[in-house]
Design a protein around this motif. Structure first.
Motif, mmCIF file in Angstrom:
data_model
loop_
_atom_site.group_PDB
_atom_site.id
_atom_site.type_symbol
_atom_site.label_atom_id
_atom_site.label_comp_id
_atom_site.label_asym_id
_atom_site.label_seq_id
_atom_site.Cartn_x
_atom_site.Cartn_y
_atom_site.Cartn_z
ATOM 1 N N MET A 139 0.834 -1.210 0.000
ATOM 2 C CA MET A 139 0.000 0.000 0.000
ATOM 3 C C MET A 139 0.866 1.256 0.000
ATOM 4 S SD MET A 139 -3.401 -0.712 2.320
ATOM 5 C CE MET A 139 -2.527 -1.243 3.783
ATOM 6 N N GLN A 140 2.002 1.231 0.694
ATOM 7 C CA GLN A 140 2.887 2.387 0.691
ATOM 8 C C GLN A 140 3.554 2.576 -0.663
ATOM 9 O OE1 GLN A 140 2.164 3.990 3.266
ATOM 10 N NE2 GLN A 140 1.235 2.170 4.177
ATOM 11 N N ILE A 141 3.882 1.477 -1.340
ATOM 12 C CA ILE A 141 4.515 1.579 -2.661
ATOM 13 C C ILE A 141 3.571 2.253 -3.648
ATOM 14 C CG2 ILE A 141 5.364 0.231 -4.610
ATOM 15 C CD1 ILE A 141 6.496 -1.776 -2.625
ATOM 16 N N PHE A 142 2.311 1.841 -3.673
ATOM 17 C CA PHE A 142 1.365 2.443 -4.617
ATOM 18 C C PHE A 142 0.929 3.830 -4.154
ATOM 19 C CE2 PHE A 142 1.022 -1.986 -5.912
ATOM 20 C CZ PHE A 142 0.961 -1.877 -7.296
ATOM 21 N N ASN A 143 0.897 4.064 -2.853
ATOM 22 C CA ASN A 143 0.565 5.401 -2.372
ATOM 23 C C ASN A 143 1.683 6.392 -2.681
ATOM 24 O OD1 ASN A 143 -1.045 7.341 -1.001
ATOM 25 N ND2 ASN A 143 0.200 7.069 0.836
ATOM 26 N N GLU A 144 2.903 5.888 -2.809
ATOM 27 C CA GLU A 144 4.007 6.757 -3.214
ATOM 28 C C GLU A 144 3.790 7.290 -4.628
ATOM 29 O OE1 GLU A 144 8.914 6.563 -3.126
ATOM 30 O OE2 GLU A 144 7.681 4.920 -2.340
ATOM 31 N N ILE A 145 3.173 6.485 -5.473
ATOM 32 C CA ILE A 145 2.820 6.957 -6.820
ATOM 33 C C ILE A 145 1.716 8.007 -6.729
ATOM 34 C CG2 ILE A 145 1.964 6.251 -9.095
ATOM 35 C CD1 ILE A 145 3.170 3.499 -8.600
ATOM 36 N N ASN A 146 0.726 7.774 -5.855
ATOM 37 C CA ASN A 146 -0.330 8.781 -5.669
ATOM 38 C C ASN A 146 0.228 10.099 -5.153
ATOM 39 O OD1 ASN A 146 -2.638 7.361 -6.495
ATOM 40 N ND2 ASN A 146 -2.806 6.321 -4.523
ATOM 41 N N SER A 147 1.285 10.039 -4.333
ATOM 42 C CA SER A 147 1.837 11.244 -3.723
ATOM 43 C C SER A 147 2.606 12.111 -4.713
ATOM 44 C CB SER A 147 2.757 10.862 -2.562
ATOM 45 O OG SER A 147 2.046 10.171 -1.557
ATOM 46 N N ARG A 148 2.796 11.659 -5.947
ATOM 47 C CA ARG A 148 3.458 12.487 -6.954
ATOM 48 C C ARG A 148 2.625 13.726 -7.281
ATOM 49 N NH1 ARG A 148 3.826 11.014 -11.718
ATOM 50 N NH2 ARG A 148 5.751 12.160 -12.192
ATOM 51 N N LYS A 149 1.347 13.681 -7.009
ATOM 52 C CA LYS A 149 0.473 14.825 -7.261
ATOM 53 C C LYS A 149 -0.185 15.221 -5.944
ATOM 54 C CE LYS A 149 1.365 14.372 -11.639
ATOM 55 N NZ LYS A 149 2.236 15.341 -12.340
ATOM 56 N N CYS A 150 -0.034 16.495 -5.590
ATOM 57 C CA CYS A 150 -0.561 16.961 -4.304
ATOM 58 C C CYS A 150 -1.519 18.139 -4.450
ATOM 59 C CB CYS A 150 0.593 17.352 -3.380
ATOM 60 S SG CYS A 150 1.696 18.621 -4.036
ATOM 61 N N HIS A 151 -1.958 18.428 -5.689
ATOM 62 C CA HIS A 151 -2.878 19.547 -5.904
ATOM 63 C C HIS A 151 -4.190 19.096 -6.538
ATOM 64 C CE1 HIS A 151 0.132 22.523 -4.784
ATOM 65 N NE2 HIS A 151 0.991 21.879 -5.544
ATOM 66 N N GLY A 152 -4.539 17.826 -6.334
ATOM 67 C CA GLY A 152 -5.806 17.327 -6.856
ATOM 68 C C GLY A 152 -5.749 16.816 -8.278
ATOM 69 N N GLU A 153 -4.540 16.681 -8.871
ATOM 70 C CA GLU A 153 -4.448 16.151 -10.225
ATOM 71 C C GLU A 153 -4.830 14.667 -10.234
ATOM 72 O OE1 GLU A 153 -1.064 19.163 -9.690
ATOM 73 O OE2 GLU A 153 -2.008 17.534 -8.573
ATOM 74 N N ARG A 154 -5.432 14.229 -11.331
ATOM 75 C CA ARG A 154 -5.895 12.851 -11.434
ATOM 76 C C ARG A 154 -4.870 11.931 -12.091
ATOM 77 N NH1 ARG A 154 -10.997 11.635 -10.209
ATOM 78 N NH2 ARG A 154 -12.480 13.318 -9.825
ATOM 79 N N ASN A 155 -4.144 12.430 -13.059
ATOM 80 C CA ASN A 155 -3.176 11.591 -13.773
ATOM 81 C C ASN A 155 -1.872 11.546 -12.977
ATOM 82 O OD1 ASN A 155 -1.717 10.094 -15.579
ATOM 83 N ND2 ASN A 155 -1.754 11.615 -17.227
ATOM 84 N N VAL A 156 -1.753 10.546 -12.114
ATOM 85 C CA VAL A 156 -0.563 10.444 -11.262
ATOM 86 C C VAL A 156 0.616 9.853 -12.007
ATOM 87 C CG1 VAL A 156 -1.902 10.284 -9.140
ATOM 88 C CG2 VAL A 156 -1.323 8.191 -10.398
ATOM 89 N N PHE A 157 0.408 9.319 -13.212
ATOM 90 C CA PHE A 157 1.497 8.721 -13.984
ATOM 91 C C PHE A 157 2.114 9.707 -14.981
ATOM 92 C CE2 PHE A 157 -1.099 5.085 -12.714
ATOM 93 C CZ PHE A 157 -0.133 4.234 -12.220
ATOM 94 N N LYS A 158 1.616 10.925 -15.033
ATOM 95 C CA LYS A 158 2.123 11.895 -15.992
ATOM 96 C C LYS A 158 3.572 12.261 -15.670
ATOM 97 C CE LYS A 158 1.165 16.441 -18.018
ATOM 98 N NZ LYS A 158 0.274 17.626 -17.988
ATOM 99 N N GLY A 159 4.461 12.035 -16.637
ATOM 100 C CA GLY A 159 5.868 12.368 -16.467
ATOM 101 C C GLY A 159 6.622 11.454 -15.518
ATOM 102 N N ILE A 160 6.082 10.271 -15.220
ATOM 103 C CA ILE A 160 6.740 9.410 -14.243
ATOM 104 C C ILE A 160 8.060 8.877 -14.769
ATOM 105 C CG2 ILE A 160 5.514 7.342 -15.013
ATOM 106 C CD1 ILE A 160 5.442 6.421 -12.100
ATOM 107 N N PHE A 161 8.142 8.654 -16.087
ATOM 108 C CA PHE A 161 9.376 8.113 -16.653
ATOM 109 C C PHE A 161 10.430 9.190 -16.907
ATOM 110 C CE2 PHE A 161 6.170 4.930 -17.883
ATOM 111 C CZ PHE A 161 6.751 3.808 -17.306
ATOM 112 N N ASN A 162 10.102 10.447 -16.652
ATOM 113 C CA ASN A 162 11.112 11.506 -16.721
ATOM 114 C C ASN A 162 11.990 11.541 -15.479
ATOM 115 O OD1 ASN A 162 10.074 12.313 -19.211
ATOM 116 N ND2 ASN A 162 8.667 13.792 -18.274
ATOM 117 N N ASN A 163 11.529 10.890 -14.415
ATOM 118 C CA ASN A 163 12.293 10.821 -13.168
ATOM 119 C C ASN A 163 12.795 9.385 -12.994
ATOM 120 O OD1 ASN A 163 13.403 11.125 -10.664
ATOM 121 N ND2 ASN A 163 11.510 11.622 -9.600
#
Length: 478
Positions: A288-312
């Protein structure tokens, strides 16, 4: 646009960057004013298309009527720049105080640079006085670097918000789970070593993953953060509460009903040995922490949490590394990590519980932030000058105390090493003397420890200038 300006106005090529930065600042919802001093006294308003040049009356009651529409202040003296900066800072026109940034390169710009909230100095053409009075130095003397500084500043703020959102969620769930489990069964559901692994995930790896997000131009589409904006906003608080509720419900179900649901022989609180029940509890919590870490990439209410993930690449590496390490710990950890190998069905359930965090994140994002009272926001009150001074003094006092303790510890350490070295030399010399004269061994006196001062000394030993044993004039001296 910048190259065309340089071709048509080669004598004022540096102003091309000013025009471009003005456009970019407008996109970033910031306003730029230019105070032209002696270096540009011959400029005319025609060189700034669509930019008004206004004459400022610095009287207090008229200043607020002039500065909102001010863009260029021609033939300004150092005192004019200082009055402009302090006037905007002290202006009562808006509800919140304006944040003022000033660029300068000359010695006369130092007062305005010092009075501004943020001072930018030119690294090439700027004087040492201007650099010392500024906060940020533009090494390339390019006005567009100011926009990059704004973009990086917003990115750093967002990185801190992301890490806080993830960290607080893990802390709330871990503390509540250990508290409830200890009260119900007399022992923490998470053992010591698994808890250390959880701390490693949420501290070291999470900071590397969430604090290394590269800045994007999308950051300039948002309005700047206010001076009194809370560090933990209502959106962040909504995400923390929402994900904490889901994780707590899942953990409590596994803790109290996991033995029945998974048809297990014994529960984790019935024995001190590794059990399947405790391993499932620990594994589900980590996933749950691993997947919540992906959710935490967006903190302003954005829905697409995978946007730009492969740039990091660091974020992707941390997620992959954490996943591989978790599999190894569960299957091969054994007694060292208080885990027991799971079958494919138990693994599927744990991963599915963690993956549902992504779906739950969309549900939480659909909830309006207005359900969180504005009074629950944390960090809304800014530090006053007196509080900042007290905090700085407390920090310096704590730092000096730590330095003093380190010096004392090093002094004791050096004294212990010196005493050990001397005793080693005495023991070696005594051993050599006894080996060379075994018949006189009965005459040697052994070491005793004084109970009064807890110190070790030699009794009956002669001074260092004399032989250690009687009748042996040629033995080694100490």
């Amino acid at each position: 646009m910048l190259d065309a300006f340089k071709r048509t106005h080669p004598e004022h090529a540096c102003l091309g960057g000013l025009l471009l930065s003005e456009r970019l600042c407008s996109q970033a919802h910031t306003r730029g004013n230019d105070s032209l001093g002696d270096r540009r006294n011959n400029l005319t308003p025609n060189e700034f298309e669509g930019t008004p040049v206004l004459c400022v009356d610095t009287t207090a009651y008229k200043f607020d009527l002039v500065w909102p529409s001010l863009r260029v202040l021609a033939r300004s003296s150092p005192s004019d720049k200082y009055v402009l900066v302090t006037g905007i800072i002290n202006s009562k026109l808006s509800k919140n105080r304006e944040v003022v940034a000033v660029t300068g390169d000359g010695t006369n710009d130092a007062p305005a640079l010092k009075a501004a909230d943020v001072g930018f100095a030119m690294g090439i053409a700027g004087t040492d006085v201007a650099k010392n009075a500024s906060d940020i130095i533009l090494t390339d003397d390019n006005f567009t670097s100011i926009v990059k500084a704004c973009m990086w500043g917003r990115n750093v703020y967002d990185s801190i918000s992301k890490f806080l959102q993830f960290q607080l969620t893990v802390n709330v769930v871990a503390v509540m789970l250990c508290f409830i489990g200890s009260c119900a069964h007399g022992a923490s559901p998470l053992r010591a070593v698994p808890m250390l692994w959880v701390n490693l995930i949420m501290d070291t790896f999470a900071s590397l993953a969430l604090a290394t997000e590269p800045p994007t131009t999308d950051l300039l589409n948002r309005k700047p953060y206010g001076r009194t904006k809370p560090l933990i906003s209502r959106t962040m608080l909504k995400n923390i509460i929402g994900h904490s509720v889901y994780q707590m419900v899942v953990m409590l179900i596994i803790l109290f009903y996991g033995q029945t649901l998974f048809k297990l022989d014994e529960a984790s609180y019935d024995t001190d040995d590794p059990t399947t029940h405790g391993t499932i509890l620990f594994n589900a919590f980590v996933w749950m922490q691993i997947f919540n870490e992906i959710n935490s990439r967006k903190c302003h209410g954005e829905r697409n949490v995978f946007k730009g993930i492969f740039n990091n690449y660091i974020f992707v590496g941390v997620i992959v590394g954490t996943t591989c390490a978790q599999i190894v710990l569960i299957q091969f950890g054994g007694h060292a990590f208080s885990t027991k190998g799971l079958n494919w069905y138990e693994w599927l359930i744990c991963v599915a519980i963690g993956a549902f965090e992504l779906i739950w994140g969309q549900v939480v994002a659909s909830i309006p932030k207005t359900i969180i009272p504005s009074g629950m926001r944390l960090g809304t009150q800014p530090f006053t000058q007196e509080e900042a001074t007290q905090a700085r003094m407390l920090w310096m006092r704590s730092l000096k105390r730590v330095q003093h303790q380190i010096r004392v510890a090093n002094a004791f350490k050096r004294a212990g090493h010196e005493r050990h070295r001397r005793l080693s030399l005495l023991a070696e010399a005594s051993s050599n003397s006894l080996k060379s004269n075994p018949s006189d061994a009965s005459q040697a006196h052994w070491w005793t420890k004084k109970s009064s001062d807890s110190d070790i000394k030699l009794r009956g030993m002669k001074p260092a200038s004399q032989p250690l044993l009687e009748g042996d004039e040629d033995d080694t001296n100490v």
